[in-house]
Each structure stands twice: as structure tokens, then as C-alpha cells.
Design an enzyme around this catalytic site. Sequence first.
Site, PDB file in Angstrom:
ATOM      1  N   ALA A   1       0.859  -1.191   0.000  1.00 19.94           N
ATOM      2  CA  ALA A   1       0.000   0.000   0.000  1.00 19.94           C
ATOM      3  C   ALA A   1       0.895   1.240   0.000  1.00 19.94           C
ATOM      4  O   ALA A   1       0.729   2.150   0.809  1.00 19.94           O
ATOM      5  CB  ALA A   1      -0.976  -0.014   1.187  1.00 19.94           C
TER       6      ALA A   1
ATOM      7  N   HIS B   1       6.832   5.933   1.361  1.00 21.68           N
ATOM      8  CA  HIS B   1       7.656   4.781   0.975  1.00 21.68           C
ATOM      9  C   HIS B   1       8.562   5.121  -0.214  1.00 21.68           C
ATOM     10  O   HIS B   1       9.726   4.706  -0.259  1.00 21.68           O
ATOM     11  CB  HIS B   1       6.764   3.594   0.577  1.00 21.68           C
ATOM     12  CG  HIS B   1       5.868   3.093   1.670  1.00 21.68           C
ATOM     13  ND1 HIS B   1       4.516   3.358   1.702  1.00 21.68           N
ATOM     14  CD2 HIS B   1       6.125   2.336   2.755  1.00 21.68           C
ATOM     15  CE1 HIS B   1       3.982   2.778   2.757  1.00 21.68           C
ATOM     16  NE2 HIS B   1       4.924   2.148   3.422  1.00 21.68           N
TER      17      HIS B   1
ATOM     18  N   GLN C   1       1.822  -8.824  13.515  1.00 26.96           N
ATOM     19  CA  GLN C   1       1.810  -7.504  14.139  1.00 26.96           C
ATOM     20  C   GLN C   1       0.414  -6.888  14.187  1.00 26.96           C
ATOM     21  O   GLN C   1       0.249  -5.752  14.605  1.00 26.96           O
ATOM     22  CB  GLN C   1       2.829  -6.570  13.486  1.00 26.96           C
ATOM     23  CG  GLN C   1       2.513  -6.145  12.075  1.00 26.96           C
ATOM     24  CD  GLN C   1       3.717  -5.481  11.422  1.00 26.96           C
ATOM     25  OE1 GLN C   1       4.718  -6.111  11.099  1.00 26.96           O
ATOM     26  NE2 GLN C   1       3.638  -4.168  11.218  1.00 26.96           N
TER      27      GLN C   1
ATOM     28  N   GLN D   1      10.192   8.213   9.902  1.00 21.91           N
ATOM     29  CA  GLN D   1      10.078   8.834  11.219  1.00 21.91           C
ATOM     30  C   GLN D   1       8.642   8.832  11.711  1.00 21.91           C
ATOM     31  O   GLN D   1       8.381   8.913  12.903  1.00 21.91           O
ATOM     32  CB  GLN D   1      10.596  10.270  11.143  1.00 21.91           C
ATOM     33  CG  GLN D   1      10.557  11.016  12.457  1.00 21.91           C
ATOM     34  CD  GLN D   1      10.539  12.516  12.240  1.00 21.91           C
ATOM     35  OE1 GLN D   1      11.310  13.036  11.441  1.00 21.91           O
ATOM     36  NE2 GLN D   1       9.652  13.207  12.937  1.00 21.91           N
TER      37      GLN D   1
ATOM     38  N   SER E   1       0.181   7.961   5.212  1.00 22.53           N
ATOM     39  CA  SER E   1      -0.013   6.665   5.859  1.00 22.53           C
ATOM     40  C   SER E   1      -0.911   5.812   4.988  1.00 22.53           C
ATOM     41  O   SER E   1      -1.874   6.322   4.401  1.00 22.53           O
ATOM     42  CB  SER E   1      -0.658   6.848   7.233  1.00 22.53           C
ATOM     43  OG  SER E   1      -1.144   5.604   7.712  1.00 22.53           O
TER      44      SER E   1
END
Lengths: 289, 289
Positions: free
Chosen positions: A32, A37, A61, A148, A185
Site C-alpha cells: 500500500a 515509501h 503484528q 520517522q 499513511s
Amino acid sequence: MRVVETIAECRKELSKLRQFGGRTGFVPTMGALHAGHVSLMEICRRQVEISVASIFVNPTQFAPTEDLSRYPRPLEHDLELCRASGVDLVFVPTVAEMYPPLAQTNVSVSTLTTLWEGQLRPTHFQGVTTVVTKLFNIVQPQFAFFGQKDYQQQAILRRMVQDLDQPVRIRTCSTIRESDGLAMSSRNAYLTSEQRSQATQIYRGLAKSESLWQAGDRSPAALEHAIKTTIAEVPALDIDYVAIVDPETLKLLDTIDTGAVALVACRLGTTRLIDNLLLGNARQIVESD
Amino acid sequence: MRVVETIAECRKELSKLRQFGGRTGFVPTMGALHAGHVSLMEICRRQVEISVASIFVNPTQFAPTEDLSRYPRPLEHDLELCRASGVDLVFVPTVAEMYPPLAQTNVSVSTLTTLWEGQLRPTHFQGVTTVVTKLFNIVQPQFAFFGQKDYQQQAILRRMVQDLDQPVRIRTCSTIRESDGLAMSSRNAYLTSEQRSQATQIYRGLAKSESLWQAGDRSPAALEHAIKTTIAEVPALDIDYVAIVDPETLKLLDTIDTGAVALVACRLGTTRLIDNLLLGNARQIVESD
């Protein structure tokens, strides 16, 4: 660019890529992919000779209540972005390849994983540290690149690498933001257009603490209050935590010496959003390797 | 032979040793070296170009009630044996070098570590898997050599290497015995001369099960009974367990298919002694890498 699905193929391709030498950089992802990225992959490509990415939605996770099944998996588009970023090799393993039936080994970091995200997601970080260790052992990179934006994750991975003497350096790269400040995100895709606009208030809160810091305010309570009251202006944002913490231990600070990190987590409908801001010399800590 | 005490020196010496290529073999030890260790180092030397040993009495694999403080540490003699065995580099770190103040990361194997030795020493194997992972990451060997005498340890380490995709192969080497059959162990030094003679009864018990096996007996209960009754002939030997188990999972066997391992642990005064015997095709499993 080569795409491989098994550990054996991945090792074979890597040994071909390395036959004339060169350092390997690695960008592990859950796919995604977005501009964050892409930034990691481009930084990787500029810093090393051999660039490797992985795409693996790691089930260990996710808690049973979380979004594993609906996590986006746009593989073709992801591979296009890898190709465009100059990646040499993409490792896209199946769950069965990564976790064979008798698998029973875990890597865990203790104190750091009990804080903040660990409070709300008690099994999350053990899933991350275990899969990242596996991926490091498969790819054997000299450098690995993380965003970060997942501040606690990179702090935990730095701790892990140091504690286990893993022969890799963690490079933490600046958060990439939308033009209105929202941190990129994969989970932003879950937001409705109304929520998308509300979500920008998180960055406004962080920016307020930055202004106070620039004006000389060094009180953790004042910085935290500024962020909280700013975010609270958008009632749809339900704050999980806002905290001014030590950049390395992630412990709450009573006073700020030379640097700190402002951590924020909010819920917006059924989506959780996290963000953070480095204050003072915290940048040097995430840039140390 | 070079002897180094820090991780940085160890890496520097290794990169010198590797400048013209060659595979690295590694023998991790807690020192107090005996003929069993010498055998491991000599096998290592024959199989690879670069031989590395470590000597580190790892505190995290001792329980508070165990023999950490009295564990023998004859460093000069150990180094002589390393030198005589043709080792190129010996890593002798301090506890502070291996466990800096903020260290909080562990490697743990679940099911396998709950059995047998894990029942009596619940924190032991996590200490072993964590320190061996650190040593593997520091030395980066292609092959690592362990004694069959610590059968459960090598089974756990094989599981760990496979589960975490560590780029090393475990080679399990036959137990070296005194002429009367007692398995070599650093802890044999704790035995009085009377105990030293009593201790040989453990191997007599194992040898009895071997005779039964050779005669065609495949009943785990019969093999276990033969070992127990033989050991019980020496009342000073207090049996912790005798078990006929699967060579890989270490689970008790109801019936033996093609192979099994006989595990024994006894107390003799304040000293614990363990030993084992491979039956049938179990040898192939410990020799697979």
C-alpha cells in the site's frame, strides 16, 4: 527489477546482485505504498549500490481486532512504484513462507514496547521486531530505511539492532506529508473525505508546539497542552495520547534538556492515526547510526 | 591467534581475516574447555578456512540459584587449547561489553524451551538463544559447531536459526567421552573422586538402551525402564528425568518410528549432569544442515 516470493530465490538474486560488490540498502514495507515509501526507496537508492524492498502484510503484528483482512494490498501498483524508485529486487513472500508450521521463535524488546503504542497494541511490536529480524537475516543489508512517522517503531528497532549486535544501520527518514500537513499513511485510505479534512488538525497541533518551542518555551506540560487543545478543536478526533518524551527512551519528560519528541495518537471513527514532531536536538538522535 | 575483548575489535579482525575470502566457522563456549570443545574446534578448523571461538560465561543463562560465581574460568589454559586447535581468533568479551545498561532485547523459542531442561531451568534457554544470536551477529559465521551432549540446546538453536532465517548452519558434533563413558563436561570438575566414579553409571544406563535397540526392542517404555533401573543401581544418582523423545520436537514418543533420542538428567550431590543417546536415524537429523 526482479520480484521474488521465496527466501531461497531472494538469497540467490542477492548473491547475483552482489557478485561485483556494493552495499545493500533495504526498505521493508507492508505494501500500500505512498509517497513516504517512495521517499525511503529513493533515499536508499541514492545511498547504496543495491536497493531491496519487501512487501509483506505481517499477520503477527496485527491484533485479532485489527485491520489485517481489510489492509489494502494493491500489489501491481506497489511494484510500479518500486520500479520507478529504482529498486533492484522486491521480496514478496507469502505468510506460509515466512511462518512455517513449527515456527516458535520471537524477538522481543521489553521496556520500550510497553509504552504508548504498546499500551494499546500489546502484541504489535513483538510481531514487528521478529519479522524485521527475519527480513534482515534474509536480505543482510548494511542499511535499512524506516519512516520517522512510526517514531516508536524506529526507536524500538534501533534498540533491537544495538542489543542484538545486528550488522545493519537503521536510517530514519523524515515524515512525508500531504500539502496540508497530514502525515502520509497507508491507513489514510480508510478516511472519508470529511475525516480526511478533520485529520489535518493533528499536524496543526504539532505545529503549535513547534511554534512554542521556537519562541523559547521548554515546558513539556505547556507543549503537550498546546497540542491537546488544538486537536480538541476537532471533536471527531479522539485523543489516545499526546506526550512529550525522551527521543531514545520514550519516557515522559519533566523538563527538556536539549531535545524531545512530541508523540500523538488519535482515533478518527474506526481509524487510528499517529504522528510526531522532533524538537531541538532530537533530530540528531534519529540521524545517528 | 588473535584474542580480542570488544565487539569492534572482533569485527575488525574478522574483516582482516576475510580480506582474501574463505568461510568462517564458529565455536561459542563458556570456557573451561575440555576435549569436547577441542573436538569442536578441530572439526571447525577442518571444515572452514577461518576458525573463530568465543569464551564468555553468559550470566543470563544462569538462574540466581545456579553456579555462575563458581563456574570455572581458567582463561590461560583455555587460550592454549584454542591455539593448539588451530583457532584464528578468540573473542573474550566482558559482561559489560555484551550487555550495555539499556539492553532489553531477547530472543526466545517457545515450546521446545518449556520441556526437560526448561522445566528445571525456566530462564536458561532464553539466555542461550539471546547470547548465541548476538554472537552470530558479531562473528557472522557460515557454520557454527555445538556438542551433541547438550542435545536440547542444539535442537533449540536449530529451531531458532530456521525460524529467524539466520544465515548460519548448525553442525552438531558427537559427544566426547572419558574412557569409562562419562560425557565430557566442564561441570565434571565439581565432582569428588567418589562421585566421578558414580557418574559413569549414567552412560551405562544409556548403553543398556542401545543394546535393547540393537536387539530390536522399539518400545519407548522398555528403553526408558532399562535406563532408569540401571542408573538406580547407584543410589547417589538422583534422576531428574529419563525420556525417549522425538529427535526434533523433543516430545515423548509412544511408539518409535525410525529414530529417537534418549535424554537423561541426574543430580549427583549439588552437581547436575546430562547426557543423551541417539537411536536409529536420529543421527541423520542432527547431521542435517
